[in-house]
Design a protein around this motif. Structure first.
Motif, PDB file in Angstrom:
ATOM      1  N   TRP A  35       0.821  -1.221   0.000  1.00  0.00           N
ATOM      2  CA  TRP A  35       0.000   0.000   0.000  1.00  0.00           C
ATOM      3  C   TRP A  35       0.849   1.263   0.000  1.00  0.00           C
ATOM      4  CZ3 TRP A  35      -4.655   1.699  -1.007  1.00  0.00           C
ATOM      5  CH2 TRP A  35      -5.049   2.941  -0.549  1.00  0.00           C
ATOM      6  N   HIS A  36       1.892   1.292   0.877  1.00  0.00           N
ATOM      7  CA  HIS A  36       2.699   2.501   1.016  1.00  0.00           C
ATOM      8  C   HIS A  36       3.578   2.747  -0.194  1.00  0.00           C
ATOM      9  CE1 HIS A  36       5.149  -0.865   2.388  1.00  0.00           C
ATOM     10  NE2 HIS A  36       6.248  -0.110   2.145  1.00  0.00           N
ATOM     11  N   ARG A  37       3.644   1.739  -1.120  1.00  0.00           N
ATOM     12  CA  ARG A  37       4.487   1.919  -2.297  1.00  0.00           C
ATOM     13  C   ARG A  37       3.670   2.078  -3.595  1.00  0.00           C
ATOM     14  NH1 ARG A  37       8.969  -2.887  -1.412  1.00  0.00           N
ATOM     15  NH2 ARG A  37       9.685  -2.269   0.669  1.00  0.00           N
ATOM     16  N   LEU A  38       2.387   1.948  -3.513  1.00  0.00           N
ATOM     17  CA  LEU A  38       1.585   1.932  -4.736  1.00  0.00           C
ATOM     18  C   LEU A  38       1.682   3.225  -5.523  1.00  0.00           C
ATOM     19  CD1 LEU A  38      -1.647   0.036  -3.607  1.00  0.00           C
ATOM     20  CD2 LEU A  38       0.231  -0.816  -4.996  1.00  0.00           C
ATOM     21  N   LYS A  39       1.846   4.359  -4.806  1.00  0.00           N
ATOM     22  CA  LYS A  39       1.877   5.639  -5.507  1.00  0.00           C
ATOM     23  C   LYS A  39       3.253   5.960  -6.066  1.00  0.00           C
ATOM     24  CE  LYS A  39      -1.854   7.652  -2.794  1.00  0.00           C
ATOM     25  NZ  LYS A  39      -2.269   8.760  -1.898  1.00  0.00           N
ATOM     26  N   LYS A  40       4.248   5.171  -5.688  1.00  0.00           N
ATOM     27  CA  LYS A  40       5.611   5.461  -6.144  1.00  0.00           C
ATOM     28  C   LYS A  40       5.848   4.927  -7.549  1.00  0.00           C
ATOM     29  CE  LYS A  40       7.512   5.489  -1.476  1.00  0.00           C
ATOM     30  NZ  LYS A  40       8.495   4.873  -0.571  1.00  0.00           N
ATOM     31  N   LYS A  41       5.505   3.669  -7.782  1.00  0.00           N
ATOM     32  CA  LYS A  41       5.743   3.059  -9.090  1.00  0.00           C
ATOM     33  C   LYS A  41       4.539   2.179  -9.472  1.00  0.00           C
ATOM     34  CE  LYS A  41      10.812   2.796  -9.084  1.00  0.00           C
ATOM     35  NZ  LYS A  41      11.967   1.884  -9.197  1.00  0.00           N
ATOM     36  N   SER A  42       4.229   2.168 -10.781  1.00  0.00           N
ATOM     37  CA  SER A  42       3.104   1.328 -11.226  1.00  0.00           C
ATOM     38  C   SER A  42       3.425  -0.162 -11.104  1.00  0.00           C
ATOM     39  CB  SER A  42       2.754   1.656 -12.684  1.00  0.00           C
ATOM     40  OG  SER A  42       3.872   1.401 -13.524  1.00  0.00           O
ATOM     41  N   ILE A  43       4.738  -0.449 -11.011  1.00  0.00           N
ATOM     42  CA  ILE A  43       5.111  -1.867 -10.900  1.00  0.00           C
ATOM     43  C   ILE A  43       4.578  -2.497  -9.638  1.00  0.00           C
ATOM     44  CG2 ILE A  43       7.313  -1.487  -9.671  1.00  0.00           C
ATOM     45  CD1 ILE A  43       6.609  -4.039 -12.487  1.00  0.00           C
ATOM     46  N   PHE A  44       4.374  -1.628  -8.598  1.00  0.00           N
ATOM     47  CA  PHE A  44       3.860  -2.164  -7.332  1.00  0.00           C
ATOM     48  C   PHE A  44       2.400  -2.582  -7.445  1.00  0.00           C
ATOM     49  CE2 PHE A  44       7.489   0.392  -5.749  1.00  0.00           C
ATOM     50  CZ  PHE A  44       8.174  -0.634  -5.128  1.00  0.00           C
ATOM     51  N   ASN A  45       1.674  -1.984  -8.411  1.00  0.00           N
ATOM     52  CA  ASN A  45       0.293  -2.442  -8.641  1.00  0.00           C
ATOM     53  C   ASN A  45       0.282  -3.902  -9.108  1.00  0.00           C
ATOM     54  OD1 ASN A  45      -0.721   0.108  -8.025  1.00  0.00           O
ATOM     55  ND2 ASN A  45      -0.523   0.820 -10.140  1.00  0.00           N
ATOM     56  N   LEU A  46       1.224  -4.204 -10.033  1.00  0.00           N
ATOM     57  CA  LEU A  46       1.317  -5.586 -10.535  1.00  0.00           C
ATOM     58  C   LEU A  46       1.755  -6.542  -9.432  1.00  0.00           C
ATOM     59  CD1 LEU A  46       1.238  -7.612 -12.852  1.00  0.00           C
ATOM     60  CD2 LEU A  46       3.576  -6.938 -13.462  1.00  0.00           C
ATOM     61  N   LEU A  47       2.716  -6.110  -8.598  1.00  0.00           N
ATOM     62  CA  LEU A  47       3.179  -6.972  -7.497  1.00  0.00           C
ATOM     63  C   LEU A  47       2.059  -7.225  -6.490  1.00  0.00           C
ATOM     64  CD1 LEU A  47       6.734  -5.434  -6.909  1.00  0.00           C
ATOM     65  CD2 LEU A  47       6.211  -7.695  -7.850  1.00  0.00           C
ATOM     66  N   ALA A  48       1.285  -6.166  -6.195  1.00  0.00           N
ATOM     67  CA  ALA A  48       0.160  -6.340  -5.258  1.00  0.00           C
ATOM     68  C   ALA A  48      -0.872  -7.321  -5.826  1.00  0.00           C
ATOM     69  CB  ALA A  48      -0.486  -4.988  -4.960  1.00  0.00           C
ATOM     70  N   PHE A  49      -1.110  -7.245  -7.146  1.00  0.00           N
ATOM     71  CA  PHE A  49      -2.077  -8.144  -7.786  1.00  0.00           C
ATOM     72  C   PHE A  49      -1.594  -9.593  -7.749  1.00  0.00           C
ATOM     73  CE2 PHE A  49      -3.624 -10.216 -11.730  1.00  0.00           C
ATOM     74  CZ  PHE A  49      -4.975 -10.228 -11.418  1.00  0.00           C
ATOM     75  N   LEU A  50      -0.293  -9.804  -8.037  1.00  0.00           N
ATOM     76  CA  LEU A  50       0.258 -11.161  -7.989  1.00  0.00           C
ATOM     77  C   LEU A  50       0.203 -11.736  -6.590  1.00  0.00           C
ATOM     78  CD1 LEU A  50       3.366 -10.720 -10.338  1.00  0.00           C
ATOM     79  CD2 LEU A  50       1.269 -11.982 -10.849  1.00  0.00           C
ATOM     80  N   ARG A  51       0.501 -10.889  -5.566  1.00  0.00           N
ATOM     81  CA  ARG A  51       0.443 -11.362  -4.179  1.00  0.00           C
ATOM     82  C   ARG A  51      -0.993 -11.715  -3.791  1.00  0.00           C
ATOM     83  NH1 ARG A  51       3.912 -11.212   0.120  1.00  0.00           N
ATOM     84  NH2 ARG A  51       5.384 -11.508  -1.599  1.00  0.00           N
ATOM     85  N   PHE A  52      -1.944 -10.910  -4.260  1.00  0.00           N
ATOM     86  CA  PHE A  52      -3.365 -11.191  -3.979  1.00  0.00           C
ATOM     87  C   PHE A  52      -3.762 -12.552  -4.567  1.00  0.00           C
ATOM     88  CE2 PHE A  52      -7.613 -11.147  -5.931  1.00  0.00           C
ATOM     89  CZ  PHE A  52      -8.395 -11.154  -4.791  1.00  0.00           C
ATOM     90  N   LEU A  53      -3.379 -12.786  -5.845  1.00  0.00           N
ATOM     91  CA  LEU A  53      -3.733 -14.060  -6.479  1.00  0.00           C
ATOM     92  C   LEU A  53      -3.120 -15.244  -5.745  1.00  0.00           C
ATOM     93  CD1 LEU A  53      -3.456 -13.343 -10.326  1.00  0.00           C
ATOM     94  CD2 LEU A  53      -5.524 -13.634  -8.974  1.00  0.00           C
ATOM     95  N   THR A  54      -1.864 -15.094  -5.302  1.00  0.00           N
ATOM     96  CA  THR A  54      -1.183 -16.192  -4.607  1.00  0.00           C
ATOM     97  C   THR A  54      -1.884 -16.536  -3.309  1.00  0.00           C
ATOM     98  OG1 THR A  54       0.936 -15.528  -5.565  1.00  0.00           O
ATOM     99  CG2 THR A  54       0.998 -16.947  -3.621  1.00  0.00           C
ATOM    100  N   ILE A  55      -2.121 -15.495  -2.480  1.00  0.00           N
ATOM    101  CA  ILE A  55      -2.749 -15.747  -1.167  1.00  0.00           C
ATOM    102  C   ILE A  55      -4.168 -16.272  -1.343  1.00  0.00           C
ATOM    103  CG2 ILE A  55      -3.486 -14.658   0.986  1.00  0.00           C
ATOM    104  CD1 ILE A  55      -1.164 -12.663   0.603  1.00  0.00           C
ATOM    105  N   PHE A  56      -4.900 -15.699  -2.289  1.00  0.00           N
ATOM    106  CA  PHE A  56      -6.285 -16.125  -2.516  1.00  0.00           C
ATOM    107  C   PHE A  56      -6.335 -17.592  -2.980  1.00  0.00           C
ATOM    108  CE2 PHE A  56     -10.111 -16.338  -5.282  1.00  0.00           C
ATOM    109  CZ  PHE A  56     -11.069 -16.147  -4.283  1.00  0.00           C
ATOM    110  N   ALA A  57      -5.416 -17.966  -3.882  1.00  0.00           N
ATOM    111  CA  ALA A  57      -5.391 -19.349  -4.372  1.00  0.00           C
ATOM    112  C   ALA A  57      -5.068 -20.332  -3.264  1.00  0.00           C
ATOM    113  CB  ALA A  57      -4.376 -19.483  -5.506  1.00  0.00           C
ATOM    114  N   VAL A  58      -4.115 -19.965  -2.370  1.00  0.00           N
ATOM    115  CA  VAL A  58      -3.767 -20.849  -1.251  1.00  0.00           C
ATOM    116  C   VAL A  58      -4.948 -21.005  -0.311  1.00  0.00           C
ATOM    117  CG1 VAL A  58      -2.295 -21.088   0.783  1.00  0.00           C
ATOM    118  CG2 VAL A  58      -1.299 -20.367  -1.391  1.00  0.00           C
ATOM    119  N   LEU A  59      -5.639 -19.896   0.000  1.00  0.00           N
ATOM    120  CA  LEU A  59      -6.797 -19.963   0.896  1.00  0.00           C
ATOM    121  C   LEU A  59      -7.938 -20.768   0.266  1.00  0.00           C
ATOM    122  CD1 LEU A  59      -6.807 -16.307   2.275  1.00  0.00           C
ATOM    123  CD2 LEU A  59      -6.144 -18.382   3.494  1.00  0.00           C
TER     124      LEU A  59
END
Length: 676
Positions: free
Chosen positions: A25-49
């Protein structure tokens, strides 16, 4: 998917999104790449759950099921005799090569003669035809399928149930293709010849001949019986369109002992097309004496009649049902006795047997007095009980005193006998053991024993008449059951010394029947030996040709099938190759091909089958019409079916691949951007 599972999935999504935002969250406004990283992390955690929740997913699969098309072809020699091989091959090729037909149906090919086989390979060598048996077996195979049946046949059946009646129970439409000439030709035919297998020396043996005529003109011809080239009986017979059949009854003398061959012939008409059905060979074995067997009982029971009919199915045996006093006064007239449910009133019979020993069969049941028998006989003792029990039979495949026919004893109804077991004090051999409910026991139901040069058998149950009836239901005839009783009686009535090699064969065989010879081989302790190699050497007395065949092991006997031999007189020697023991004999195969007795196709019977099953009748040159009718018949539509499978998400391998891809991608992106 239940509401609880759906709630867990929503909760998993919220947790996965919260954790992804917390990390990036604290890095989302710095670089757009963090949006992609946040999305990948969401998919990983959601798939495991989601894997932990493991919801069930329903998977539905659709497929098309084509109806079956059964092509059943008559493989008997009558089709070859009627010159229909090319017609059959042409019809089958048309069916095989029609693409529309193959797109709509799964084609299944069968051939039949005496039995039904799944094959499209045809030899036209079948000795007999049983269409009813083919219908019965096809009904069992396709009882839950849509399977219209094409029947290629001349419609002539040589044995079995009436297939016109059998077709009433056949659930599939039948489309007969009529093979053979349907034009009625002038023909005189020896329809049937009824002759006993045996005759007795210095007696006359009866013959019944049934002759039929198909034609319109008045005709006269001669019916003869020949022994070699000598006419031993003849009669002139006249026919016309109305009086078109004759039954001739007459007798011939049996003045010599041995095997004699005769030929019955009705002289053919000048314009007859088929003369193969004008003659029939038959044989008579003249024997010197008849075996007399007594059945002794002091009350009436259906078993008495069943035993009498079974034993007398062999014309060499005669059975008398006697009271106790009648048996005692005539005991010397008999070679064997059956004592039915003995009690204390049988004492005079047992006393007479002590003076004039006879081999015997004792049949016990609910009215048997075992207390009396135990006190009278010293060779066995039965438990004393007033209680009765129902006993089914289980065959002992190791029994070796004689060859037991292939009867389905376990399908027979139970016999009623006294409760308890029997203990023998002399050597005994068990044929059948008792089965109570589903429990198979070692208790004796039927056994044989030998002592002091005497043979005896014990059957510990009544209602054997029901076994004979069930055998008829199973096999369509009483022959196998009667053969079983006949072999038991033959064993008991014989006083012949036991031999290590025993061979069973008939003196003569009809050309259309199977020629099967059976043998038993025993080791030096007279135990059946299944390791021996038996060979039969057969010599044709007329041509001098010699052939050898190996026996095959079947249950407690060896068998060889010589049905391929042509009609002739034969001598044979059976040799046990390891022990060098041999046994010789002779038999005759009488020339007769029942399949060549038909001149025309039986179109009326085939039309009856088509009518009974809502089918239609065709000729070989109308195969295209048959194909069109099958293609346009709405009863034979292709059915679309579906299957539903409930699969847990943990079995879905793609989800594991998604987790691996997300984690790998996130690591590479972070590494590339210097975040690790």
């Amino acid at each position: 998917m239940g509401s609880i599972t759906l709630l867990f999935i929503i909760l998993s999504g919220i947790i996965a999104l919260s954790l992804a935002l917390f990390q990036y969250w604290h890095r989302l406004k710095k670089k757009s790449i963090f949006n992609l990283l946040a999305f990948l992390r969401f998919l990983t955690i959601f798939a495991v759950l989601i894997l932990l929740v493991n919801p069930k997913i329903e998977k539905e699969t659709f497929y098309k099921e084509k109806p079956k098309l059964v092509i059943a072809t008559d493989n008997s020699s009558s089709l070859s005799f009627l010159e229909q091989e090319e017609n059959i091959k042409r019809v089958i090729n048309n069916l095989k090569e029609n693409q529309e037909l193959n797109d709509k149906f799964d084609l299944n090919f069968f051939s039949f003669d005496e039995d039904l086989k799944m094959t499209d390979s045809l030899s036209f060598q079948g000795r007999q035809t049983n269409v009813a048996n083919a219908f019965d077996k096809l009904q069992d195979i396709y009882k839950s399928d849509i399977a219209p049946t094409i029947l290629l046949s001349d419609g002539n059946q040589t044995y079995g149930s009436d297939y016109g009646y059998t077709s009433l129970k056949f659930k599939q439409p039948v489309y007969p293709i009529v093979l053979g000439d349907t034009t009625q030709h002038v023909d005189i035919k020896l329809q049937q010849l009824n002759v006993n297998k045996y005759a007795f020396y210095k007696n006359n043996f009866p013959i019944e001949a049934i002759i039929s005529y198909n034609g319109e003109e008045k005709v006269s011809t001669s019916f003869k019986i020949l022994n070699g080239n000598t006419v031993v009986w003849s009669q002139t017979v006249d026919f016309d369109q109305i009086n078109n059949s004759k039954i001739l009854n007459f007798s011939l003398p049996a003045n010599q002992i041995g095997l004699f061959t005769y030929k019955a012939i009705i002289e053919p008409l000048s314009n007859e097309k088929n003369t193969n059905n004008n003659a029939k060979n038959f044989a008579i074995e003249v024997v010197n004496e008849k075996s007399n067997i007594a059945i002794v009982s002091d009350f009436v029971h259906p078993d008495l009649g069943a035993l009498k009919k079974s034993i007398e199915s062999n014309e060499q045996r005669s059975v008398s049902i006697l009271s106790i006093n009648e048996f005692v006064s005539k005991i010397t007239d008999y070679q064997m006795v059956i004592l039915y449910q003995p009690n204390s009133r049988f004492k005079p019979a047992f006393d007479a047997l002590n003076v004039t020993p006879l081999n015997s069969l004792i049949v016990s049941g609910s009215k048997t007095d075992w207390n009396f028998i135990n006190n009278t006989k010293n060779n066995y003792k039965h438990d004393i009980s007033n209680q009765t029990e129902n006993y089914q039979a289980v065959i002992n495949t190791n029994y070796s005193e004689f060859i037991i026919p292939d009867l389905d004893f376990e399908s027979f109804p139970p016999l009623i006998g006294k409760f308890g077991n029997i203990n023998f004090s002399v050597p005994s051999k068990v044929i059948l053991t008792k089965k109570i409910g589903n429990v198979i026991t070692d208790d004796v139901l039927l056994a044989t024993l030998e002592y002091n040069s005497q043979r005896e058998a014990l059957l510990l149950g009544e209602n054997i008449w029901q076994w004979r009836a069930q055998s008829f239901l199973n096999q369509g005839s009483f022959d196998q059951f009667d053969d079983f009783i006949g072999k038991l009686v033959q064993y008991l009535a014989s006083k012949k010394r036991r031999e290590r090699l025993n061979v069973e064969f008939e003196s003569f065989y009809n050309g259309s029947s199977n020629v099967v010879i059976s043998a038993q081989y025993f080791n030096t302790t007279y135990e059946f030996d299944n390791r021996e190699n038996l060979i039969i050497n057969v010599t044709d007395d007329i041509s001098g040709e010699k052939k050898s065949y190996p026996f095959i092991l079947k249950n407690n006997s060896y068998q060889v099938d010589l049905s391929s031999l042509p009609a002739s007189d034969y001598r044979f020697t059976v040799t046990a190759t390891n022990s060098n023991i041999s046994k010789s004999g002779s038999f005759k195969i009488i020339a007769y091909n029942i399949e060549e007795q038909f001149l025309n196709a039986n179109m009326s019977k085939l039309q009856t089958v088509a009518s009974n099953t809502n089918g239609n009748t065709y000729f070989p040159d109308k195969t295209d019409d048959l194909i069109d009718d099958l293609l346009n018949d709405s009863r034979f539509a292709i059915i679309e079916k579906s299957t539903k499978n409930t699969v847990p998400l943990i079995d879905w391998k793609y989800l594991l691949a998604l987790i691996a891809i997300c984690l790998t991608s996130e690591w590479f992106i972070r590494k590339y951007n210097g975040l690790i």
